[in-house]
Design a protein around this motif. Structure first.
Motif, PDB file in Angstrom:
ATOM      1  N   SER A 113     -93.487  -2.326  55.798  1.00  0.00           N
ATOM      2  CA  SER A 113     -94.855  -2.754  56.092  1.00  0.00           C
ATOM      3  C   SER A 113     -95.481  -1.804  57.105  1.00  0.00           C
ATOM      4  CB  SER A 113     -94.867  -4.184  56.619  1.00  0.00           C
ATOM      5  OG  SER A 113     -94.082  -4.287  57.787  1.00  0.00           O
ATOM      6  N   ALA A 114     -96.804  -1.776  57.114  1.00  0.00           N
ATOM      7  CA  ALA A 114     -97.515  -0.890  58.030  1.00  0.00           C
ATOM      8  C   ALA A 114     -97.334  -1.328  59.481  1.00  0.00           C
ATOM      9  CB  ALA A 114     -98.998  -0.842  57.673  1.00  0.00           C
ATOM     10  N   VAL A 115     -97.231  -2.638  59.691  1.00  0.00           N
ATOM     11  CA  VAL A 115     -96.979  -3.188  61.023  1.00  0.00           C
ATOM     12  C   VAL A 115     -95.835  -4.193  60.900  1.00  0.00           C
ATOM     13  CG1 VAL A 115     -99.335  -2.885  61.870  1.00  0.00           C
ATOM     14  CG2 VAL A 115     -98.716  -4.986  60.715  1.00  0.00           C
ATOM     15  N   ALA A 116     -95.192  -4.483  62.013  1.00  0.00           N
ATOM     16  CA  ALA A 116     -94.072  -5.428  61.993  1.00  0.00           C
ATOM     17  C   ALA A 116     -94.547  -6.803  61.509  1.00  0.00           C
ATOM     18  CB  ALA A 116     -93.464  -5.542  63.378  1.00  0.00           C
ATOM     19  N   LEU A 117     -93.756  -7.420  60.627  1.00  0.00           N
ATOM     20  CA  LEU A 117     -94.085  -8.745  60.112  1.00  0.00           C
ATOM     21  C   LEU A 117     -93.630  -9.819  61.090  1.00  0.00           C
ATOM     22  CD1 LEU A 117     -92.942  -8.346  56.387  1.00  0.00           C
ATOM     23  CD2 LEU A 117     -95.264  -8.196  57.276  1.00  0.00           C
ATOM     24  N   SER A 118     -94.454 -10.839  61.250  1.00  0.00           N
ATOM     25  CA  SER A 118     -94.084 -11.958  62.121  1.00  0.00           C
ATOM     26  C   SER A 118     -93.032 -12.813  61.412  1.00  0.00           C
ATOM     27  CB  SER A 118     -95.311 -12.811  62.442  1.00  0.00           C
ATOM     28  OG  SER A 118     -95.757 -13.487  61.275  1.00  0.00           O
ATOM     29  N   LYS A 140     -84.758  -7.183  54.508  1.00  0.00           N
ATOM     30  CA  LYS A 140     -84.396  -6.061  55.377  1.00  0.00           C
ATOM     31  C   LYS A 140     -85.709  -5.346  55.677  1.00  0.00           C
ATOM     32  CE  LYS A 140     -81.915  -1.840  54.841  1.00  0.00           C
ATOM     33  NZ  LYS A 140     -80.994  -1.099  54.009  1.00  0.00           N
ATOM     34  N   CYS A 141     -86.305  -5.686  56.800  1.00  0.00           N
ATOM     35  CA  CYS A 141     -87.659  -5.230  57.139  1.00  0.00           C
ATOM     36  C   CYS A 141     -87.647  -3.946  57.963  1.00  0.00           C
ATOM     37  CB  CYS A 141     -88.406  -6.309  57.907  1.00  0.00           C
ATOM     38  SG  CYS A 141     -88.631  -7.829  56.980  1.00  0.00           S
ATOM     39  N   SER A 142     -88.621  -3.096  57.665  1.00  0.00           N
ATOM     40  CA  SER A 142     -88.831  -1.894  58.466  1.00  0.00           C
ATOM     41  C   SER A 142     -90.326  -1.604  58.505  1.00  0.00           C
ATOM     42  CB  SER A 142     -88.059  -0.708  57.891  1.00  0.00           C
ATOM     43  OG  SER A 142     -88.504  -0.411  56.582  1.00  0.00           O
ATOM     44  N   VAL A 143     -90.730  -0.783  59.467  1.00  0.00           N
ATOM     45  CA  VAL A 143     -92.138  -0.443  59.633  1.00  0.00           C
ATOM     46  C   VAL A 143     -92.358   0.997  59.173  1.00  0.00           C
ATOM     47  CG1 VAL A 143     -94.004  -0.140  61.309  1.00  0.00           C
ATOM     48  CG2 VAL A 143     -92.406  -2.046  61.550  1.00  0.00           C
ATOM     49  N   ASP A 144     -93.391   1.186  58.339  1.00  0.00           N
ATOM     50  CA  ASP A 144     -93.775   2.514  57.859  1.00  0.00           C
ATOM     51  C   ASP A 144     -95.293   2.648  58.010  1.00  0.00           C
ATOM     52  OD1 ASP A 144     -94.238   4.898  56.580  1.00  0.00           O
ATOM     53  OD2 ASP A 144     -93.330   4.317  54.671  1.00  0.00           O
ATOM     54  N   PRO A 145     -95.760   3.246  59.102  1.00  0.00           N
ATOM     55  CA  PRO A 145     -97.201   3.346  59.347  1.00  0.00           C
ATOM     56  C   PRO A 145     -97.958   4.122  58.270  1.00  0.00           C
ATOM     57  CG  PRO A 145     -95.954   3.982  61.299  1.00  0.00           C
ATOM     58  CD  PRO A 145     -94.976   3.815  60.181  1.00  0.00           C
ATOM     59  N   SER A 146     -97.255   4.952  57.489  1.00  0.00           N
ATOM     60  CA  SER A 146     -97.941   5.735  56.453  1.00  0.00           C
ATOM     61  C   SER A 146     -98.484   4.856  55.328  1.00  0.00           C
ATOM     62  CB  SER A 146     -97.004   6.806  55.882  1.00  0.00           C
ATOM     63  OG  SER A 146     -96.006   6.215  55.076  1.00  0.00           O
ATOM     64  N   LEU A 147     -98.064   3.588  55.267  1.00  0.00           N
ATOM     65  CA  LEU A 147     -98.575   2.676  54.236  1.00  0.00           C
ATOM     66  C   LEU A 147    -100.018   2.267  54.508  1.00  0.00           C
ATOM     67  CD1 LEU A 147     -95.506   0.310  53.719  1.00  0.00           C
ATOM     68  CD2 LEU A 147     -96.189   2.251  52.322  1.00  0.00           C
ATOM     69  N   ILE A 148    -100.503   2.525  55.687  1.00  0.00           N
ATOM     70  CA  ILE A 148    -101.850   2.207  56.170  1.00  0.00           C
ATOM     71  C   ILE A 148    -102.001   0.703  56.392  1.00  0.00           C
ATOM     72  CG2 ILE A 148    -104.344   2.404  55.818  1.00  0.00           C
ATOM     73  CD1 ILE A 148    -103.681   4.866  53.992  1.00  0.00           C
ATOM     74  N   SER A 149    -101.773  -0.090  55.360  1.00  0.00           N
ATOM     75  CA  SER A 149    -101.849  -1.542  55.453  1.00  0.00           C
ATOM     76  C   SER A 149    -101.072  -2.121  54.276  1.00  0.00           C
ATOM     77  CB  SER A 149    -103.313  -1.987  55.401  1.00  0.00           C
ATOM     78  OG  SER A 149    -103.395  -3.396  55.456  1.00  0.00           O
ATOM     79  N   GLY A 150    -100.615  -3.364  54.391  1.00  0.00           N
ATOM     80  CA  GLY A 150     -99.905  -4.009  53.293  1.00  0.00           C
ATOM     81  C   GLY A 150     -98.403  -3.802  53.359  1.00  0.00           C
ATOM     82  N   THR A 151     -97.739  -4.116  52.237  1.00  0.00           N
ATOM     83  CA  THR A 151     -96.276  -4.035  52.183  1.00  0.00           C
ATOM     84  C   THR A 151     -95.814  -3.354  50.903  1.00  0.00           C
ATOM     85  OG1 THR A 151     -96.113  -6.196  51.129  1.00  0.00           O
ATOM     86  CG2 THR A 151     -95.929  -6.152  53.524  1.00  0.00           C
ATOM     87  N   LEU A 152     -94.598  -2.860  50.977  1.00  0.00           N
ATOM     88  CA  LEU A 152     -93.894  -2.304  49.828  1.00  0.00           C
ATOM     89  C   LEU A 152     -92.551  -3.010  49.786  1.00  0.00           C
ATOM     90  CD1 LEU A 152     -93.637  -0.134  47.581  1.00  0.00           C
ATOM     91  CD2 LEU A 152     -92.666   1.368  49.311  1.00  0.00           C
TER      92      LEU A 152
END
Length: 177
Positions: A113-118, A140-152
């Protein structure tokens, strides 16, 4: 890698069937994970392909793993050494983990996700995935700022891309075709 998977599959399946029979699925998962991680070391990979005898190779790995392997785990290492299959040990551990998840009807979802999920967002996502996949889902969550917004989200072969980066990429392909 597919050759190692083919070689490793019967060992993983046999270990898993034995573990189910003895009600030791988690114990075997721990043993195989540890031995697989140890076997990835480049010096051990070189040892596995050396001209040493099978018993010497097995003894070296068993000695390094120490008390992490029980008698049955040591026997698996010895059998794999006799058949010159020790380089496939990491793949055996991975395949065993897959069999374990399948048996428990659970899957692991890689969520970027672009930002950490609550915690609330994670539980809602987990519930939605469990409903869709009819399995227990471990995130298994990680943060990827290159996504801009949303999740993969990736679960095995299934990919759910709701990121802005993915949407822009699809729009670009549509406009170019």
């Amino acid at each position: 890698m597919s050759e190692l998977t083919t070689v490793a599959r019967p060992y993983a399946k046999a270990a898993f069937e034995y573990a189910v029979e003895k009600s030791a699925i988690d114990q075997w998962a721990d043993m195989l994970h540890f031995a697989g991680e140890v076997a990835k070391h480049e010096k051990l990979q070189a040892l596995f392909t050396s001209n040493l005898g099978a018993s010497q190779k097995a003894d070296a790995l068993i000695k390094i793993c120490g008390e992490q392997l029980d008698t049955h785990g040591q026997n698996l290492i010895k059998v794999m050494a006799e058949n010159e299959r020790l380089p496939a040990l990491p793949a055996v551990a991975e395949l065993y983990a897959e069999l374990r998840h399948e048996y428990a009807k659970e899957v692991e979802a890689d969520v970027k996700s672009a930002v950490a999920l609550s915690e609330d967002e994670q539980s809602k996502l987990s519930a939605a995935l469990e409903k869709r996949l009819a399995r227990k889902v471990k995130l298994k969550c990680s943060v990827d700022p290159s996504l801009i917004s949303g999740t993969l989200v990736q679960v095995g072969d299934l990919v759910i891309d709701s990121s802005v980066k993915g949407q822009l990429g699809r729009m670009n392909q549509t406009l170019q075709s």
